[in-house]
Design an enzyme around this catalytic site. Structure first.
Site, PDB file in Angstrom:
ATOM      1  N   SER A   1      44.130  32.939  44.361  1.00 35.06           N
ATOM      2  CA  SER A   1      44.138  33.920  45.452  1.00 35.06           C
ATOM      3  C   SER A   1      42.824  33.895  45.741  1.00 35.06           C
ATOM      4  CB  SER A   1      44.621  35.042  44.816  1.00 35.06           C
ATOM      5  OG  SER A   1      44.998  36.117  45.768  1.00 35.06           O
TER       6      SER A   1
ATOM      7  N   ASP B   1      51.287  33.650  46.069  1.00 36.63           N
ATOM      8  CA  ASP B   1      50.065  33.715  45.299  1.00 36.63           C
ATOM      9  C   ASP B   1      50.418  33.248  43.908  1.00 36.63           C
ATOM     10  OD1 ASP B   1      47.803  34.843  44.071  1.00 36.63           O
ATOM     11  OD2 ASP B   1      48.135  36.867  45.113  1.00 36.63           O
TER      12      ASP B   1
END
Length: 309
Positions: A44, A158
């Site tokens: 991320s 993610d």
């Protein structure tokens, strides 16, 4: 200073949205100690910062992060409710590309890998080839907030869904010693009732401020519309963004604990960032300072691992 000549130092940068600016402080503190990791993996926001380090543009990213005001952050948000997330993500990654480069991962000066999650199967995906921008964009696709990213016939989200602090990837890339940064271990979690973010005059005029308070800084539309309505116990309902971010924090904290039990890093850095919200990207100075602080605090342990293992 890099320790024993044969020792490859890896840096595993974890997820955490705006808290991720603390990764910049960690890297700066390590460099001040003369430590320059040979390998970097990221998840991320950790993928974004890690990519900037790997392409040797970390100073430029640092400057950009410090320059962001709350209004500039808002202007990077391209809202869309029809692509699987509140934001499409194209606007912010177009802006970020100058700091992570348009090269392929294989061409970077420092080995780099990012973690994403295959949406259909839930499989952990290690992105070590192809365009840097694609890898970072996929790794940053926080469910509900940013739209999934399609790459090689796969819908990716993610990497924090499966591996918030990618120690395992760092080791697989050849790291002998791994320094990991966990951004979601602070027990002082953000209050569920989100607070509005204040704008100063140069950020926005008076008419624009309510709109930012509505959508920026974690104060969602429904919560704003109902802000004057009280529950029977005279308390407000938790805001949508507050519920989402806190739930994600809990998930990531527990998943990180499980993953690290099986594959612990040699050094774990855990900045205290519980008061920084997921969209508080304008608070880079605070996050960077905390990253520096915790790294300097751990200096004795870091040097011991480097020279006496």
């Amino acid at each position: 200073m890099t320790g024993k000549s044969e020792l490859k130092i890896g840096l595993a940068l974890g997820s955490g949205a705006a808290r991720g600016w603390s990764h910049l402080g960690v890297i700066m503190a390590l460099q001040d100690m003369g430590i320059r990791p040979h390998i970097v993996s990221g998840c991320s926001i950790g993928a974004l910062v890690g990519a900037a380090y790997a392409c040797q543009r970390i100073d430029k990213l640092h400057e950009w992060a410090l320059s962001l005001s709350s209004w500039q952050v808002f202007n990077l948000m391209d809202f869309s409710l029809y692509r699987g997330g509140l934001l499409t993500g194209e606007k912010v990654f177009n802006a970020a590309e100058k700091y992570i480069g348009s090269d392929k991962i294989e061409q970077l000066a420092i080995p780099f890998g990012a973690v994403a999650t295959e949406l259909e199967s839930g499989k952990e995906i290690w992105l070590q080839k192809g365009k840097v921008r694609d890898a970072v964009r996929a790794s940053c696709a926080m469910p509900g907030l940013m739209a999934p990213y399609r790459l090689k016939d796969q819908w990716l989200v993610d990497g924090a869904v499966v591996n918030p602090v990618p120690v395992s990837l760092c080791r697989a890339m050849g790291a002998d010693m791994v320094i990991a940064v966990n951004l979601n271990n602070d027990k002082s979690r953000i209050a569920l009732t989100d607070h509005p973010l204040e704008l100063n005059e140069q950020d926005s005029n008076a008419n624009e401020q309510p709109f930012w308070r509505l959508l920026g800084g974690g104060k969602d539309f429904l919560n704003s519309m109902l802000s004057n309505l009280k529950q029977p116990n005279n308390t407000r309902s938790p805001g949508m963004i507050g519920v989402m971010s806190t739930s994600i924090n809990i998930m990531q904290e527990r998943l990180t604990r499980t993953r690290m039990a099986g594959d612990p890093p040699d050094i774990l850095l855990s900045p205290k960032l519980g008061d920084i919200g997921i969209m508080d990207f304008h608070r880079a100075e605070e996050a960077i300072a905390e990253g520096k602080r915790v790294t300097e605090l751990m200096r004795p342990q870091i040097e011991e691992e480097l020279f006496y293992r």
